[in-house]
Design an enzyme around this catalytic site. Structure first.
Site, PDB file in Angstrom:
ATOM      1  N   GLN A 125       0.869  -1.211   0.007  1.00 29.77           N
ATOM      2  CA  GLN A 125       0.144   0.100  -0.070  1.00 29.77           C
ATOM      3  C   GLN A 125       1.024   1.300  -0.068  1.00 29.77           C
ATOM      4  O   GLN A 125       1.420   1.564   0.996  1.00 29.77           O
ATOM      5  CB  GLN A 125      -0.842  -0.004   1.221  1.00 29.77           C
ATOM      6  CG  GLN A 125      -1.734  -1.341   1.271  1.00 29.77           C
ATOM      7  CD  GLN A 125      -2.819  -1.371   0.278  1.00 29.77           C
ATOM      8  OE1 GLN A 125      -3.833  -0.652   0.401  1.00 29.77           O
ATOM      9  NE2 GLN A 125      -2.413  -2.348  -0.838  1.00 29.77           N
ATOM     10  N   ARG A 150      -3.948   3.432   4.929  1.00 29.21           N
ATOM     11  CA  ARG A 150      -3.447   4.325   3.887  1.00 29.21           C
ATOM     12  C   ARG A 150      -3.891   3.505   2.588  1.00 29.21           C
ATOM     13  O   ARG A 150      -4.512   2.597   2.426  1.00 29.21           O
ATOM     14  CB  ARG A 150      -1.836   4.270   3.758  1.00 29.21           C
ATOM     15  CG  ARG A 150      -1.129   2.659   3.679  1.00 29.21           C
ATOM     16  CD  ARG A 150       0.366   2.648   3.660  1.00 29.21           C
ATOM     17  NE  ARG A 150       1.095   3.654   3.670  1.00 29.21           N
ATOM     18  CZ  ARG A 150       1.318   4.787   4.277  1.00 29.21           C
ATOM     19  NH1 ARG A 150       1.300   4.665   5.562  1.00 29.21           N
ATOM     20  NH2 ARG A 150       2.138   5.837   3.742  1.00 29.21           N
ATOM     21  N   ALA A 156     -11.345   2.378   5.549  1.00 30.01           N
ATOM     22  CA  ALA A 156     -10.383   1.365   4.566  1.00 30.01           C
ATOM     23  C   ALA A 156      -9.811   2.167   3.628  1.00 30.01           C
ATOM     24  O   ALA A 156     -10.004   3.506   3.524  1.00 30.01           O
ATOM     25  CB  ALA A 156     -11.225   0.442   3.988  1.00 30.01           C
ATOM     26  N   HIS A 157      -8.890   1.601   2.696  1.00 27.75           N
ATOM     27  CA  HIS A 157      -7.945   2.370   2.061  1.00 27.75           C
ATOM     28  C   HIS A 157      -8.712   3.212   0.831  1.00 27.75           C
ATOM     29  O   HIS A 157      -9.849   2.656   0.397  1.00 27.75           O
ATOM     30  CB  HIS A 157      -6.834   1.392   1.404  1.00 27.75           C
ATOM     31  CG  HIS A 157      -7.240   0.323   0.755  1.00 27.75           C
ATOM     32  ND1 HIS A 157      -6.458  -0.317  -0.037  1.00 27.75           N
ATOM     33  CD2 HIS A 157      -8.546  -0.185   0.343  1.00 27.75           C
ATOM     34  CE1 HIS A 157      -7.354  -1.391  -0.656  1.00 27.75           C
ATOM     35  NE2 HIS A 157      -8.404  -1.156  -0.516  1.00 27.75           N
ATOM     36  N   ASN A 158      -8.170   4.233   0.611  1.00 33.79           N
ATOM     37  CA  ASN A 158      -8.828   5.133  -0.526  1.00 33.79           C
ATOM     38  C   ASN A 158      -9.911   5.680  -0.176  1.00 33.79           C
ATOM     39  O   ASN A 158     -10.747   6.344  -0.962  1.00 33.79           O
ATOM     40  CB  ASN A 158      -8.601   4.615  -1.825  1.00 33.79           C
ATOM     41  CG  ASN A 158      -7.187   4.194  -2.214  1.00 33.79           C
ATOM     42  OD1 ASN A 158      -6.938   2.838  -2.250  1.00 33.79           O
ATOM     43  ND2 ASN A 158      -6.509   5.141  -2.498  1.00 33.79           N
TER      44      ASN A 158
END
Length: 341
Positions: free
Chosen positions: A199, A219, A240-242
């Site tokens: 990530q 991240r 969560a990511h994004n």
């Protein structure tokens, strides 16, 4: 304990004083428990019956509340007592800082840049290239990874972990146990074997953001996970990511947001809600507690899902009917068809 005159407090909130402007109060207490050294407030008209019996040294009220108060009461008259209470609670706050000065056991890299009046607690670790703005407070046991940037007046309570390259704005508050910038849940499956995807994105947090205890913000996979200005996130949330959360949004405890979700501005997300990823929720949406959001929301408004609590016997019958809903639907259509003949 420090005392505050009614005149001093009125100046903080732009209130009109009714009564003795020189009366001194030391702190704020609930309406039914405040004594003559304390300030209280009323934020809901249904509690007006308690005003006459209140022993408080002073009360924060609206113009329409005055007739329910004793003639001897000392009043701060405002348009919104709850907002006034919030402002005065900040002004009178006696909560100790997470750290004072730089503790001798803190490990601070020689390449870190510290602003003026920075405090770092015992056993905290500040890695290479970190930039801490003026008046930043890092609590005991915190880990601040390489090249993290934290803006002025931001405070981290004990045992917060900030991974490398994360950017946090000014005037933020992060509670104990929060983890910001850990790996997002990114894997490729090769015939049953999971291949981890590094990530390589980051987390960018705006100004005036509050993050609750033990909340995790992952991240991004390639780009950043973004929390815009003036967002408040409660305890035990998973971002969560994004994910991208818009300005002014509030997220209650236990919420789970899946990856690449975009939440608009000024949304209210009720506790224990679960929201699918790779979709958008527009501005000014309220999701009530335990909402399960599987599709995009394109219109502002209040949305709910789930079955409210019922006695167990009733719930069991409801659940049984739900399992038979397809059969019931077919029978209903058959009856309708017969009636139409």
């Amino acid at each position: 304990m420090q005392g505050y005159s009614l005149l001093e407090l009125a100046q903080q909130i732009g209130a009109t004083i009714r009564g003795n402007a020189d009366v001194i109060v030391t702190d704020i207490a609930p309406l039914d428990k405040a004594d003559n050294n304390q300030l209280t407030f009323i934020s809901n008209p249904k509690f007006r019956e308690h005003l006459l019996q209140s022993q408080a040294g002073a009360l924060i009220v609206t113009e329409s509340d005055i007739e329910f108060c004793s003639a001897q009461s000392n009043l701060l008259v405002v348009k919104d007592p709850y907002v006034a209470y919030a402002i005065l609670a900040q002004y009178m706050d006696s909560t100790p800082k997470a750290a004072q000065g730089i503790h001798q056991s803190a490990v601070v890299s020689d390449t870190a840049t510290l602003g003026q009046h920075v405090s770092i607690g015992a056993n905290a670790v500040i890695e290479d290239g970190v930039i801490l703005g003026d008046n930043v407070v890092i609590g005991a046991g915190c880990f601040i990874g390489k090249h993290v940037q934290i803006g002025e007046n931001t405070q981290l309570w004990a045992n917060v972990n900030i991974y490398h390259d994360v950017k946090i704005g000014s005037d933020c508050l992060i509670q104990s146990g929060a983890v910001i910038g850990s790996d997002g849940f990114g894997y490729a499956n090769d015939r049953g074997r999971w291949i981890k995807i590094p990530q390589t994105g980051t987390v960018i947090i705006g100004n005036h953001v509050e993050i609750g205890a033990c909340t995790c913000i992952d991240r991004g996979a390639l780009d950043a996970t973004v929390i815009e200005d003036n967002v408040i996130i409660d305890n035990l949330c998973q971002i969560a990511h994004n994910v991208h959360i818009g300005t002014g949004t509030a997220v209650a405890g236990g919420v789970i947001m899946a990856g690449s979700l975009k939440v608009g501005r000024y949304c209210l997300i009720g506790g224990a809600s679960v929201i699918n990823g790779h979709m958008e929720i527009c501005d000014k949406v309220t999701i009530t507690g335990m909402g399960m959001v599987m599709r995009p929301i394109t219109e502002p408004g209040i949305y709910s899902s789930g079955i409210p609590l019922q006695p167990n016997k009733v719930w069991r019958k409801t659940a049984a009917l739900t399992l038979d809903i397809d059969k019931i639907n077919k029978r209903l259509k058959a009856v309708e068809k017969k009636l139409a003949e």
